[in-house]
Motif scaffolding. Structure first.
Motif, mmCIF file in Angstrom:
data_model
loop_
_atom_site.group_PDB
_atom_site.id
_atom_site.type_symbol
_atom_site.label_atom_id
_atom_site.label_comp_id
_atom_site.label_asym_id
_atom_site.label_seq_id
_atom_site.Cartn_x
_atom_site.Cartn_y
_atom_site.Cartn_z
ATOM 1 N N ARG A 114 0.805 -1.223 0.000
ATOM 2 C CA ARG A 114 0.000 0.000 0.000
ATOM 3 C C ARG A 114 0.838 1.274 0.000
ATOM 4 N N LYS A 115 2.100 1.178 0.373
ATOM 5 C CA LYS A 115 2.999 2.333 0.356
ATOM 6 C C LYS A 115 3.633 2.558 -1.013
ATOM 7 N N GLY A 116 3.488 1.597 -1.922
ATOM 8 C CA GLY A 116 4.077 1.713 -3.246
ATOM 9 C C GLY A 116 4.922 0.504 -3.598
ATOM 10 N N ALA A 117 5.735 0.659 -4.625
ATOM 11 C CA ALA A 117 6.574 -0.442 -5.096
ATOM 12 C C ALA A 117 8.018 -0.195 -4.683
ATOM 13 N N LYS A 118 8.726 -1.291 -4.378
ATOM 14 C CA LYS A 118 10.142 -1.182 -4.077
ATOM 15 C C LYS A 118 10.856 -2.418 -4.588
ATOM 16 N N VAL A 119 12.138 -2.262 -4.837
ATOM 17 C CA VAL A 119 12.962 -3.369 -5.295
ATOM 18 C C VAL A 119 13.513 -4.095 -4.069
ATOM 19 N N VAL A 120 13.311 -5.406 -4.041
ATOM 20 C CA VAL A 120 13.833 -6.237 -2.955
ATOM 21 C C VAL A 120 14.936 -7.104 -3.544
ATOM 22 N N VAL A 121 16.095 -7.059 -2.923
ATOM 23 C CA VAL A 121 17.252 -7.833 -3.368
ATOM 24 C C VAL A 121 17.418 -9.025 -2.438
ATOM 25 N N THR A 122 17.465 -10.224 -3.012
ATOM 26 C CA THR A 122 17.693 -11.436 -2.225
ATOM 27 C C THR A 122 19.047 -12.010 -2.614
ATOM 28 N N PRO A 123 20.012 -12.001 -1.678
ATOM 29 C CA PRO A 123 21.321 -12.568 -1.994
ATOM 30 C C PRO A 123 21.341 -14.075 -1.758
ATOM 31 N N PHE A 124 22.109 -14.784 -2.567
ATOM 32 C CA PHE A 124 22.313 -16.221 -2.427
ATOM 33 C C PHE A 124 23.805 -16.502 -2.456
ATOM 34 N N ILE A 125 24.238 -17.430 -1.622
ATOM 35 C CA ILE A 125 25.625 -17.884 -1.673
ATOM 36 C C ILE A 125 25.676 -19.046 -2.650
ATOM 37 N N THR A 126 26.559 -18.966 -3.636
ATOM 38 C CA THR A 126 26.695 -20.031 -4.629
ATOM 39 C C THR A 126 27.423 -21.227 -4.022
ATOM 40 N N CYS A 127 27.448 -22.309 -4.747
ATOM 41 C CA CYS A 127 28.185 -23.491 -4.301
ATOM 42 C C CYS A 127 29.670 -23.134 -4.125
ATOM 43 N N LYS A 128 30.214 -22.425 -5.078
ATOM 44 C CA LYS A 128 31.603 -21.968 -4.974
ATOM 45 C C LYS A 128 31.771 -21.104 -3.726
ATOM 46 N N GLY A 129 30.792 -20.229 -3.465
ATOM 47 C CA GLY A 129 30.837 -19.358 -2.304
ATOM 48 C C GLY A 129 30.766 -20.119 -0.997
ATOM 49 N N GLN A 130 29.947 -21.173 -0.966
ATOM 50 C CA GLN A 130 29.849 -21.988 0.246
ATOM 51 C C GLN A 130 31.203 -22.583 0.599
ATOM 52 N N LEU A 131 31.857 -23.162 -0.390
ATOM 53 C CA LEU A 131 33.153 -23.791 -0.140
ATOM 54 C C LEU A 131 34.200 -22.762 0.282
ATOM 55 N N TYR A 132 34.232 -21.636 -0.428
ATOM 56 C CA TYR A 132 35.209 -20.591 -0.142
ATOM 57 C C TYR A 132 34.990 -19.999 1.253
ATOM 58 N N LEU A 133 33.730 -19.641 1.555
ATOM 59 C CA LEU A 133 33.441 -18.999 2.829
ATOM 60 C C LEU A 133 33.585 -19.957 4.002
ATOM 61 N N LEU A 134 33.224 -21.207 3.803
ATOM 62 C CA LEU A 134 33.409 -22.189 4.869
ATOM 63 C C LEU A 134 34.888 -22.304 5.228
ATOM 64 N N ASP A 135 35.740 -22.347 4.219
ATOM 65 C CA ASP A 135 37.176 -22.422 4.455
ATOM 66 C C ASP A 135 37.664 -21.162 5.172
ATOM 67 N N ALA A 136 37.199 -19.991 4.718
ATOM 68 C CA ALA A 136 37.619 -18.723 5.343
ATOM 69 C C ALA A 136 37.146 -18.643 6.785
ATOM 70 N N ILE A 137 35.927 -19.078 7.051
ATOM 71 C CA ILE A 137 35.398 -19.041 8.419
ATOM 72 C C ILE A 137 36.185 -19.997 9.315
ATOM 73 N N LYS A 138 36.473 -21.184 8.797
ATOM 74 C CA LYS A 138 37.255 -22.146 9.599
ATOM 75 C C LYS A 138 38.631 -21.574 9.945
ATOM 76 N N LYS A 139 39.282 -20.944 8.965
ATOM 77 C CA LYS A 139 40.617 -20.381 9.216
ATOM 78 C C LYS A 139 40.563 -19.262 10.240
ATOM 79 N N ASP A 140 39.473 -18.489 10.225
ATOM 80 C CA ASP A 140 39.369 -17.327 11.092
ATOM 81 C C ASP A 140 38.823 -17.668 12.488
ATOM 82 N N LEU A 141 37.876 -18.590 12.568
ATOM 83 C CA LEU A 141 37.183 -18.822 13.831
ATOM 84 C C LEU A 141 37.583 -20.086 14.577
ATOM 85 N N VAL A 142 38.088 -21.077 13.863
ATOM 86 C CA VAL A 142 38.435 -22.340 14.520
ATOM 87 C C VAL A 142 39.884 -22.262 14.985
ATOM 88 N N ARG A 143 40.075 -22.484 16.232
ATOM 89 C CA ARG A 143 41.421 -22.365 16.796
ATOM 90 C C ARG A 143 41.897 -23.710 17.292
#
Length: 143
Positions: A114-143
């Motif tokens: 009722r307020k009008g139209a707006k663009v909504v952006v939905t981000p997705f992590i790709t398969c490549k992104g999952q592998l890359y980010l999982l590795d980066a998170i493990k290196k940064d957070l797992v001690r």
């Protein structure tokens, strides 16, 4: 990551994990002509066969014993490391360089209320992104 190429189906990314091959399910559902790709995956794939279930970060749970991170800390980590934008209007959207490098994809749609139209952006992590980010998170957070 490997690439499966077929003259009829085209190119599909294949990820090796624990000596198993996993095809990019979104690409496969596109090739097979499903309109609602995520629904098709949920209906036709068992959870053990979906790579996201096996290596994804599950909010609030620590299945693997390696990473103890919830949704809020994950988003905070992604913003602090520069993968996601910090500003109010663009907050939690991936930065362009990470979209171009294939770590994220975004889907834009117009939502009307009722307020009008707006663009909504939905981000997705790709398969490549999952592998890359999982590795980066493990290196940064797992001690």
């Amino acid at each position: 990551m490997k690439v499966f190429t077929h003259r009829t189906f085209g190119v599909i990314n294949v990820v090796m994990f624990n000596s198993k091959e996993y095809f990019d399910a979104i690409s496969v559902t596109r090739i097979l002509g499903y309109a609602n790709r995520h629904d098709a995956i949920n209906k036709h794939c068992n959870k053990e066969g979906v790579l996201l279930q096996e290596i994804g970060i599950e909010c609030g749970e620590n299945r693997s014993g390696d990473i103890d991170i919830g949704r809020n800390r994950l988003y905070s980590w992604l913003r602090d490391k520069g993968y996601l934008m910090k500003s109010n209007q663009e907050r939690n959207n991936p930065k362009q360089r990470y979209i171009e490098s294939g770590l994220f994809k975004v889907r834009e749609r117009i939502v009307t209320n009722r307020k009008g139209a707006k663009v909504v952006v939905t981000p997705f992590i790709t398969c490549k992104g999952q592998l890359y980010l999982l590795d980066a998170i493990k290196k940064d957070l797992v001690r």
